[in-house]
Design a protein around this motif. Structure first.
Motif, short mmCIF file in Angstrom:
data_model
loop_
_atom_site.label_atom_id
_atom_site.label_comp_id
_atom_site.label_asym_id
_atom_site.label_seq_id
_atom_site.Cartn_x
_atom_site.Cartn_y
_atom_site.Cartn_z
N MET A 284 3.93 -9.80 -8.90
CA MET A 284 4.13 -8.34 -8.99
C MET A 284 5.63 -8.17 -9.10
SD MET A 284 0.95 -7.06 -6.01
CE MET A 284 1.83 -5.29 -6.88
N LYS A 285 6.72 -9.00 -9.07
CA LYS A 285 8.26 -8.95 -9.69
C LYS A 285 8.69 -7.45 -8.53
CE LYS A 285 7.24 -10.37 -13.96
NZ LYS A 285 7.63 -10.14 -16.09
N GLN A 286 7.77 -7.74 -7.34
CA GLN A 286 8.37 -6.12 -6.76
C GLN A 286 10.29 -6.67 -5.86
OE1 GLN A 286 6.55 -3.62 -6.13
NE2 GLN A 286 5.74 -4.18 -8.51
N PRO A 287 10.85 -5.88 -5.35
CA PRO A 287 11.52 -6.77 -4.10
C PRO A 287 12.37 -7.63 -3.47
CG PRO A 287 11.34 -4.20 -5.08
CD PRO A 287 11.37 -4.54 -5.69
N ASP A 288 12.60 -8.54 -3.95
CA ASP A 288 11.96 -9.18 -2.77
C ASP A 288 12.30 -9.47 -1.36
OD1 ASP A 288 11.28 -11.66 -4.42
OD2 ASP A 288 13.51 -12.29 -3.95
N GLU A 289 12.92 -8.54 -0.86
CA GLU A 289 13.13 -8.03 0.45
C GLU A 289 12.14 -7.05 1.25
OE1 GLU A 289 16.28 -5.18 1.69
OE2 GLU A 289 17.26 -4.38 -0.93
N VAL A 290 11.50 -6.09 0.14
CA VAL A 290 10.50 -5.47 0.51
C VAL A 290 9.02 -5.88 0.28
CG1 VAL A 290 8.87 -3.38 -0.80
CG2 VAL A 290 11.10 -3.32 -1.17
N VAL A 291 8.96 -7.09 0.01
CA VAL A 291 7.65 -7.83 -0.27
C VAL A 291 7.40 -8.58 1.25
CG1 VAL A 291 6.83 -10.21 -0.82
CG2 VAL A 291 6.90 -8.55 -2.62
N ALA A 292 9.08 -9.60 1.80
CA ALA A 292 9.25 -9.82 3.38
C ALA A 292 8.70 -9.15 4.00
CB ALA A 292 10.73 -10.34 3.32
N LEU A 293 8.55 -6.92 3.94
CA LEU A 293 8.84 -6.24 5.22
C LEU A 293 6.95 -6.34 4.65
CD1 LEU A 293 12.09 -4.16 4.87
CD2 LEU A 293 11.81 -5.45 6.82
N ALA A 294 6.58 -5.64 3.68
CA ALA A 294 5.70 -5.45 3.25
C ALA A 294 4.37 -6.16 4.33
CB ALA A 294 5.17 -5.21 2.24
N ILE A 295 4.37 -8.02 3.99
CA ILE A 295 3.26 -8.41 3.98
C ILE A 295 2.84 -8.94 5.89
CG2 ILE A 295 2.57 -11.07 4.71
CD1 ILE A 295 3.94 -11.75 1.60
N PRO A 296 3.97 -8.73 6.57
CA PRO A 296 3.26 -8.49 8.57
C PRO A 296 2.59 -6.85 8.55
CG PRO A 296 6.18 -9.09 8.13
CD PRO A 296 5.51 -8.99 6.96
N TYR A 297 3.56 -6.48 7.78
CA TYR A 297 2.89 -5.17 8.02
C TYR A 297 0.97 -4.97 7.68
CZ TYR A 297 1.39 0.32 6.79
OH TYR A 297 1.51 1.28 6.91
N LEU A 298 1.16 -5.10 6.69
CA LEU A 298 -0.47 -5.43 5.79
C LEU A 298 -1.42 -6.26 6.45
CD1 LEU A 298 -1.53 -4.46 3.06
CD2 LEU A 298 -1.47 -5.48 2.29
N ASP A 299 -0.97 -7.84 7.49
CA ASP A 299 -1.65 -8.63 8.11
C ASP A 299 -2.73 -7.28 8.85
OD1 ASP A 299 -1.13 -10.72 6.94
OD2 ASP A 299 0.75 -11.40 7.89
N LEU A 300 -1.30 -6.19 9.85
CA LEU A 300 -2.34 -5.12 10.44
C LEU A 300 -3.30 -4.70 10.19
CD1 LEU A 300 0.55 -5.77 13.59
CD2 LEU A 300 -2.62 -6.32 13.61
N VAL A 301 -2.46 -3.89 9.53
CA VAL A 301 -2.77 -2.84 8.54
C VAL A 301 -4.28 -2.83 8.04
CG1 VAL A 301 -1.87 -2.18 6.38
CG2 VAL A 301 -2.29 -0.31 7.98
N ALA A 302 -4.11 -3.89 7.43
CA ALA A 302 -5.85 -4.31 6.90
C ALA A 302 -6.86 -4.06 7.90
CB ALA A 302 -5.48 -5.33 6.56
N VAL A 303 -6.86 -5.13 9.22
CA VAL A 303 -8.03 -4.92 10.13
C VAL A 303 -8.29 -3.24 9.80
CG1 VAL A 303 -8.82 -5.44 12.11
CG2 VAL A 303 -6.80 -6.63 11.24
N SER A 304 -7.78 -2.33 9.95
CA SER A 304 -7.88 -0.88 9.82
C SER A 304 -9.12 -0.17 9.04
CB SER A 304 -6.93 0.42 9.94
OG SER A 304 -6.35 0.48 9.40
#
Length: 459
Positions: free
Chosen positions: A118-138
């Motif tokens: 998605m051509k998003q900033p690399d540092e942003v994607v690196a932080l977003a993935i572990p966050y999304l892993d958990l919040v998706a379960v909710s």
């Protein structure tokens, strides 16, 4: 017709809608608290939560939109005093919401790799993935909660979901503070701590709402002795046929706001963070319109069950007027305080990110000027949409919203949102265009249907 015929309904509309508003604000407040606390960590972390939540918003829109099919069915059965049918609607609706919650979790979990394309900033994607892993379960407890909530709203018991949401918020705030910053001996988890807080709060919301409904005499028999897997094909089909277009309605709107997040990401992390701030503030005020929209759905559904179509139209217009007054008030608020409101989200003692914070504030304050105008269009479209759902008219509104948001709104956002054109402001002008067209088309639809009902039936 005199204005008093509409204003005399304001008090009851408010009594019905206010708990829904507070409950809706509670959902948004979870994001608000996450954004403020995560914003103290830096603009990259704030942008990461924005990117992660963009996936969540799409999934939530489908789940929450689908669940709205339960409310008008329960409201109609309640007006007809048909307990057996009402309980069947609730059971089948809750079953479908549970299945949908699991499917949406899987969808978000396996969609994560899309972030890399998605051509998003690399540092942003690196932080977003572990966050999304958990919040998706909710998503699973959230959509189950929506099944209970829409049932409770259909019985005009709008306070119970509010109580459950407020409790969930309290849990979220405490856990966020402990886990994001590592307080009271807990590990310092950063934005992943915010995901843990969200998951725990949503599980508690489901448990508390079920507990409240079990104790109430009006709802106890609905939520007791449910034969969850004894299902009727025709009942599932009826709720599915109402729920899918309702889900797509909300999806089309949320998806264009999500597209705004992604388009902002193409401009850089600071425009994306500014977009998140403005979007979060606009979402807070939008929850008032959402509360009134649920009131419209309930009251129109009741009048439909009673076949009192002139009253149905009068009550609906009273809610439209009430919502319009609120929208104008919020528009004025955004115009007056567009420079001050974004400051809530940023840490001005952070010397390292001082230049980023100044840029984010400048962009966000301009976006709030556009948000001030689309408060009105956004409120009107969601109010009329609630009334149409009360009429159980969902398929044509779904098509109208697709035209408004994706034939009109998105192309404008995409063209004007380029860095060499208007940037972030251009993206939000597209949102304004889509919401305005949606308001006009949905109002025309409601006006046509109610006049047709009145002419072909006598009260």
């Amino acid at each position: 017709m005199q204005i008093q015929n509409y204003t005399k309904e304001f008090k009851y509309n408010w009594q019905l809608a206010a708990p829904v508003m507070l409950g809706m604000l509670g959902h948004t407040f979870v994001s608000f608290v996450d954004n403020i606390m995560v914003g103290q960590l830096g603009t990259a972390e704030l942008a990461a939560v924005s990117l992660g939540n963009s996936f969540m918003f799409i999934a939530m829109s489908l789940g929450i939109g689908f669940s709205t099919a339960i409310t008008p069915l329960i409201a109609e059965a309640d007006a007809e005093q048909n307990f057996k049918t009402g309980k069947s609607y609730f059971k089948h609706g809750l079953f479908l919401c549970t299945v949908l919650g699991v499917l949406l979790f899987l969808l978000v979990f396996f969609a994560k790799p899309l972030m890399y394309f998605m051509k998003q900033p690399d540092e942003v994607v690196a932080l977003a993935i572990p966050y999304l892993d958990l919040v998706a379960v909710s998503l699973i407890p959230l959509i189950i909660f929506q099944g209970f909530k829409q049932f409770s709203d259909g019985l005009s018991m709008t306070k119970y979901p509010m109580y459950a949401t407020l409790l969930g918020n309290l849990v979220n705030i405490v856990l966020n503070y402990m886990l994001i910053f590592g307080k009271f001996g807990m590990p310092e988890l950063g934005i992943v701590g915010a995901a843990y807080g969200t998951l725990a709060s949503r599980i508690i919301m489901v448990a508390h709402l079920w507990f409240l409904l079990k104790r109430n005499g009006n709802s106890r028999h609905y939520v007791s002795k449910i034969k969850f897997f004894v299902l009727e094909r025709l009942m599932l089909k009826k709720i599915f046929n109402l729920g899918v277009p309702s889900a797509m309605q909300m999806f089309f709107e949320v998806a264009i706001f999500t597209a705004a997040i992604w388009l902002s990401g193409l401009l850089g992390k600071n425009p994306q963070a500014a977009n998140q701030i403005a979007l979060n503030l606009a979402s807070m005020t939008f929850m008032v319109a959402m509360g009134l929209s649920v009131a419209a759905m309930i009251r129109v559904g009741n009048q439909k069950g009673l076949k009192r179509y002139r009253e149905l139209r009068r009550i609906a217009f009273s809610i439209f007027l009430f919502g319009f007054i609120f929208a104008v008030g919020f528009a004025v608020l955004f115009l007056l305080f567009h420079n001050q409101l974004p400051k809530i989200y940023l840490d001005y003692n952070d010397v390292e990110n001082a230049l980023d914070n100044v840029e984010v504030l400048e962009i966000a304050s301009k976006l709030l000027l556009v948000a001030a105008v689309f408060q009105i269009s956004d409120s009107i479209q969601v109010l009329v949409l609630g009334a149409l759902r009360g009429l159980q008219d969902v398929k044509v509104p779904m098509l109208l919203l697709f035209v408004a948001y994706w034939v009109v709104g998105f192309p404008v956002s995409w063209f004007l949102g380029k860095a060499e054109v208007y940037g972030s402001i251009g993206i939000w002008i597209g949102l304004l265009a889509g919401l305005t067209v949606a308001a006009i088309l949905l109002y025309a639809r409601f006006n046509y249907l109610t006049k047709k009902l009145i002419s072909s039936n006598s009260d």
